[in-house]
Scaffold this motif. Structure first.
Motif, PDB file in Angstrom:
ATOM      1  N   LYS A  44       0.976  -1.255  -0.079  1.00 60.06           N
ATOM      2  CA  LYS A  44      -0.126  -0.025  -0.043  1.00 60.06           C
ATOM      3  C   LYS A  44       0.915   1.219  -0.013  1.00 60.06           C
ATOM      4  CE  LYS A  44      -4.352   1.410   1.959  1.00 60.06           C
ATOM      5  NZ  LYS A  44      -5.406   1.124   3.090  1.00 60.06           N
ATOM      6  N   HIS A  80      -2.796   6.689  -1.402  1.00 55.07           N
ATOM      7  CA  HIS A  80      -3.495   5.688  -0.740  1.00 55.07           C
ATOM      8  C   HIS A  80      -4.359   6.553   0.101  1.00 55.07           C
ATOM      9  CE1 HIS A  80      -1.222   4.887   2.578  1.00 55.07           C
ATOM     10  NE2 HIS A  80      -0.021   4.938   1.848  1.00 55.07           N
ATOM     11  N   ASP A  81      -5.575   5.683   0.789  1.00 49.29           N
ATOM     12  CA  ASP A  81      -6.440   6.179   1.530  1.00 49.29           C
ATOM     13  C   ASP A  81      -5.874   6.550   2.801  1.00 49.29           C
ATOM     14  OD1 ASP A  81      -6.234   3.581   2.290  1.00 49.29           O
ATOM     15  OD2 ASP A  81      -8.477   3.319   2.804  1.00 49.29           O
ATOM     16  N   GLY A 110      -1.959   0.831  -9.059  1.00 50.16           N
ATOM     17  CA  GLY A 110      -3.309   1.298  -8.881  1.00 50.16           C
ATOM     18  C   GLY A 110      -4.010   1.817 -10.042  1.00 50.16           C
ATOM     19  N   SER A 111      -4.778   2.723  -9.707  1.00 54.21           N
ATOM     20  CA  SER A 111      -5.556   3.642 -10.806  1.00 54.21           C
ATOM     21  C   SER A 111      -6.081   4.717 -10.575  1.00 54.21           C
ATOM     22  CB  SER A 111      -6.952   2.469 -11.129  1.00 54.21           C
ATOM     23  OG  SER A 111      -7.390   2.078 -10.009  1.00 54.21           O
ATOM     24  N   GLY A 128      -4.511   2.952 -15.509  1.00 51.61           N
ATOM     25  CA  GLY A 128      -4.099   1.985 -14.409  1.00 51.61           C
ATOM     26  C   GLY A 128      -2.890   1.436 -14.575  1.00 51.61           C
ATOM     27  N   ASP A 146      -9.644   6.997  -8.223  1.00 51.40           N
ATOM     28  CA  ASP A 146     -10.820   6.416  -8.305  1.00 51.40           C
ATOM     29  C   ASP A 146     -11.400   5.690  -7.179  1.00 51.40           C
ATOM     30  OD1 ASP A 146      -9.162   3.977  -8.335  1.00 51.40           O
ATOM     31  OD2 ASP A 146      -9.475   3.571 -10.378  1.00 51.40           O
ATOM     32  N   LYS A 147     -12.390   4.744  -7.202  1.00 45.85           N
ATOM     33  CA  LYS A 147     -13.108   4.249  -5.919  1.00 45.85           C
ATOM     34  C   LYS A 147     -11.927   3.381  -4.975  1.00 45.85           C
ATOM     35  CE  LYS A 147     -15.082   0.327  -8.330  1.00 45.85           C
ATOM     36  NZ  LYS A 147     -14.107  -0.151  -9.113  1.00 45.85           N
ATOM     37  N   ASN A 148     -10.787   3.001  -5.939  1.00 44.34           N
ATOM     38  CA  ASN A 148      -9.735   2.051  -5.265  1.00 44.34           C
ATOM     39  C   ASN A 148      -8.993   2.991  -4.203  1.00 44.34           C
ATOM     40  OD1 ASN A 148     -10.740  -0.229  -6.504  1.00 44.34           O
ATOM     41  ND2 ASN A 148      -9.591   0.530  -8.259  1.00 44.34           N
ATOM     42  N   ARG A 150      -5.987   4.431  -4.587  1.00 40.54           N
ATOM     43  CA  ARG A 150      -4.640   3.906  -4.668  1.00 40.54           C
ATOM     44  C   ARG A 150      -3.966   4.057  -5.724  1.00 40.54           C
ATOM     45  NH1 ARG A 150      -2.468  -1.834  -2.160  1.00 40.54           N
ATOM     46  NH2 ARG A 150      -0.625  -1.786  -3.430  1.00 40.54           N
TER      47      ARG A 150
END
Length: 177
Positions: A44, A80-81, A110-111, A128, A146-148, A150
């Protein structure tokens, strides 16, 4: 492989994606990342030492791009989040803006989503792993995860000073909003 989302269609075929982006003045390529980096890229987050290891493993790509396009510097951005201040960081780039230098990204994990308004048309490019995109200077665009939530991307620069976003009034560049 990038996907293009337009108002009237979605483009997923590699050749059609490249042709569409070329017509819009964007450079798009797809490069395989070395399998030797898969383990580290699957993490991550990365330490500074791990980032250097990744950049070293991609030095051949940087050497090629320096020769072909004159890039002078590169770095690795890891989002990342759990990155402190991620929302504030993304808020700088999720609004329509330009840069006075080209913006070049090689997505290695990631994307994310680059949005554009070019020739009055709004479209998105979902990128991606393996996607390489070069956005010419003064091109209206934005970026978000996007929703990922990351992404790892190598950034290439000719001149770091041209990287500050200059915000654009969307209503002045969008046709048929």
């Amino acid at each position: 492989m990038a996907t293009i989302a337009r108002k009237q269609e979605t483009i997923q075929d590699k050749d059609q994606v490249k042709a569409f982006l070329t017509k819009k003045g964007l450079v798009y390529e797809s490069y395989k990342t070395p399998e030797s980096l898969d383990l580290i890229l699957g993490q991550k987050g990365l330490s500074d030492a791990e980032k250097e290891e990744v950049l070293s493993g991609l030095e051949y790509r940087f050497d090629q791009l320096k020769k072909e396009h004159g890039y002078k510097a590169n770095d690795l951005v890891v989002l990342h989040d759990e990155v402190p201040g991620i929302s504030d960081m993304l808020a700088k780039f999720d609004k329509l803006h330009i840069h006075t230098d080209e913006e070049v990204r090689y997505i290695i994990d990631g994307s994310g989503i680059f949005g554009f308004i070019i020739d009055g048309e709004r479209f998105e490019v979902h990128v991606g792993k393996g996607d390489f995109i070069s956005i010419p200077a003064n091109t209206n665009h934005w970026f978000t995860l996007d929703k990922n939530l990351r992404i790892k991307a190598v950034r290439y620069f000719k001149d770091n000073s041209g990287w500050t976003p200059v915000y654009v009034d969307e209503s002045k560049v969008l046709i048929n909003a």
